[in-house]
Design an enzyme around this catalytic site. Structure first.
Site, PDB file in Angstrom:
ATOM      1  N   GLY A 215     -28.857  18.052 110.088  1.00 18.93           N
ATOM      2  CA  GLY A 215     -28.648  19.293 109.326  1.00 18.93           C
ATOM      3  C   GLY A 215     -29.271  20.667 110.482  1.00 18.93           C
ATOM      4  O   GLY A 215     -29.489  20.414 111.655  1.00 18.93           O
ATOM      5  N   ASN A 216     -29.584  21.632 109.798  1.00 20.70           N
ATOM      6  CA  ASN A 216     -30.028  22.785 110.399  1.00 20.70           C
ATOM      7  C   ASN A 216     -30.790  23.541 109.440  1.00 20.70           C
ATOM      8  O   ASN A 216     -31.037  23.203 108.312  1.00 20.70           O
ATOM      9  CB  ASN A 216     -28.726  23.834 110.904  1.00 20.70           C
ATOM     10  CG  ASN A 216     -27.907  24.352 109.987  1.00 20.70           C
ATOM     11  OD1 ASN A 216     -28.275  24.912 109.167  1.00 20.70           O
ATOM     12  ND2 ASN A 216     -26.625  23.939 110.267  1.00 20.70           N
ATOM     13  N   ARG A 217     -31.545  24.594 109.817  1.00 23.36           N
ATOM     14  CA  ARG A 217     -32.561  25.418 109.181  1.00 23.36           C
ATOM     15  C   ARG A 217     -31.814  26.507 108.341  1.00 23.36           C
ATOM     16  O   ARG A 217     -32.358  27.308 107.531  1.00 23.36           O
ATOM     17  CB  ARG A 217     -33.454  26.104 110.133  1.00 23.36           C
ATOM     18  CG  ARG A 217     -34.134  25.064 110.953  1.00 23.36           C
ATOM     19  CD  ARG A 217     -35.250  25.944 111.599  1.00 23.36           C
ATOM     20  NE  ARG A 217     -36.189  24.999 112.257  1.00 23.36           N
ATOM     21  CZ  ARG A 217     -36.015  24.407 113.638  1.00 23.36           C
ATOM     22  NH1 ARG A 217     -34.895  24.690 114.124  1.00 23.36           N
ATOM     23  NH2 ARG A 217     -36.940  23.665 114.094  1.00 23.36           N
ATOM     24  N   SER A 218     -30.482  26.508 108.271  1.00 20.26           N
ATOM     25  CA  SER A 218     -30.077  27.768 107.244  1.00 20.26           C
ATOM     26  C   SER A 218     -30.175  27.539 105.857  1.00 20.26           C
ATOM     27  O   SER A 218     -30.167  26.529 105.310  1.00 20.26           O
ATOM     28  CB  SER A 218     -28.352  27.770 107.592  1.00 20.26           C
ATOM     29  OG  SER A 218     -27.997  28.744 106.613  1.00 20.26           O
ATOM     30  N   ALA A 283     -23.588  27.805 108.011  1.00 18.62           N
ATOM     31  CA  ALA A 283     -23.989  27.116 109.462  1.00 18.62           C
ATOM     32  C   ALA A 283     -23.727  25.778 109.535  1.00 18.62           C
ATOM     33  O   ALA A 283     -24.610  24.918 109.119  1.00 18.62           O
ATOM     34  CB  ALA A 283     -25.681  27.475 109.694  1.00 18.62           C
TER      35      ALA A 283
END
Length: 411
Positions: A215-218, A283
């Site tokens: 995943g990502n930090r969004s 994102a």
């Protein structure tokens, strides 16, 4: 409660409170402004004190509480308070209060303060659905808006008793954020009335096995802020949301929860044909594991599958939406986002051209900026070559400026 927003200088805020059951939420609104460093004066109506006592508002604000025009006459406060205020927020604003304000009444300290004020005035309605939809209330709302007063759209949800519907007071943190946005950008005129808006928000997650994902930090805060502002400008809002569980959805918005990029692609493609504006603020993960394990992968084995994860490319949602438009499947204006860590303008301009969108919001995320933060900044790049800097502001303020630019595209 959300983190207190940054303020370049303390505001002089008047929090008005009228006599509805939601008056208790005004306490949280006062605290929001105080924690931001603002000077707060609470002016309740006499009926509001049937729900929350003056001592509570005095303790929270640090200032005296009065309701009538004949108190502290030597200070001429029925004029002075409104003249000195930077912002006036009334929450809750009942049907009776809005009727009196629309009629130009000045029979208590709150209506007098509003009548003399030249600063932005924001009313957050709260009442039963039938009262909100009554032609008399709607006529009063229209009158107030015509005069430059911002009347927020109420939330949809549980009301007093078992009833549900439009008329619920917006959450205090949302009211405060929208009020600051009005102060620093513009009033929420119904410039998007009748428009259908589709927004993606948050990060997507690509499963490795049942307990792990890429995943990502969004956080989804910017996408939800875009939804908040669009709803307050009269749009019908649909949000396709990835990992946004920590956020309260915008009032009145339809929220479709998804997990992976492919799920988001399908949800966006299904709803794009009916949309007037599509904003890809999510994102999304560009890659996903080539294969998802059906059981938890174990580390430490000779054939440790966690040591090497083969990736495959995900579909390009933004480009796919543009291709739908080229094929005549949607007529929507399409806006994208770009998060870059280096060579921002070069990469952003190339992405805008490659995707074929009408506009791109370019963010620099070097050093962990933007993702999960309360504030944002960047540049709007348009397909016609125009470039506009979006100055540092809360994500609601940035959302308002993005919507201003989107509305200019159709002019």
């Amino acid at each position: 409660m959300s983190e207190a927003p940054h303020s370049s200088h303390p505001l002089r805020v008047v929090v008005g409170v009228s006599g509805g059951i939601a008056a208790y939420k005004a306490c949280h609104l006062v605290r929001n402004f105080k924690e931001a460093g603002d000077e707060v004066r609470v002016i309740p109506t006499q009926n509001a004190l049937n729900f929350v006592g003056a001592a509570t508002f005095e303790a929270l604000s640090g200032n005296p509480v009065d309701t009538g025009v004949f108190t502290r006459v030597d200070e001429v406060q029925h004029v002075r308070v409104g003249q000195e205020a930077d912002l006036i927020v009334v929450a809750p604003a009942t049907a009776d209060f809005m009727a009196r304000a629309a009629a130009g009444r000045a029979d208590d300290l709150l209506t007098s303060t509003i009548l003399v004020a030249t600063c932005p005035v924001v009313l957050a309605p709260a009442m039963h659905t039938e009262m909100w939809l009554n032609p008399a209330t709607q006529a009063n709302v229209a009158t107030l808006r015509e005069r430059g007063i911002t009347v927020l759209e109420p939330a949809h949800g549980r009301l007093t008793g078992k009833d549900t519907g439009p008329g619920r007071l917006l959450e205090p943190d949302v009211i405060a954020e929208l009020a600051r946005t009005v102060l620093r950008t513009s009033t929420f005129a119904p410039t998007l009335a009748g428009k259908r808006v589709l927004i993606s928000a948050g990060g997507t997650q690509e499963n490795i096995d049942p307990v792990r994902y890429i995943g990502n930090r969004s956080s989804g805060k910017q996408g939800y802020a875009l939804g908040d502002v669009a709803a307050q400008r009269g749009a019908k809002v649909t949000i396709v949301a990835g990992a946004t569980d920590a956020l309260d959805p915008p009032s009145g918005a339809e929220v479709i929860k998804v997990g992976s990029t492919r799920e988001m692609q399908q949800a966006m493609a299904e709803r794009a044909p009916e949309a007037d504006v599509v904003i890809m603020a999510a994102a999304v993960a560009d890659f996903r594991p080539e294969a998802e394990a059906s059981t938890k992968l174990k580390k430490g084995k000779a054939d440790d599958a966690l040591s090497t994860i083969r990736l495959t490319e995900n579909p390009d949602i933004l480009k796919g939406l543009v291709q739908m438009r080229e094929a005549g499947e949607t007529a929507a204006t399409i806006i994208g986002f770009a998060a870059e860590t280096d060579n921002e303008f070069e990469n952003g301009r190339a992405k805008l051209k490659r995707k074929g969108a009408d506009m791109l919001m370019l963010n620099s995320v070097a050093g962990g900026g933007v993702f999960g933060q309360a504030r944002n900044r960047g540049w709007l790049l348009s397909a016609d070559g125009r470039e506009e800097e979006i100055p540092d502001g809360t994500k609601h303020e940035v959302a308002a400026r993005i919507w201003d630019a989107v509305e200019r595209l159709s002019q």
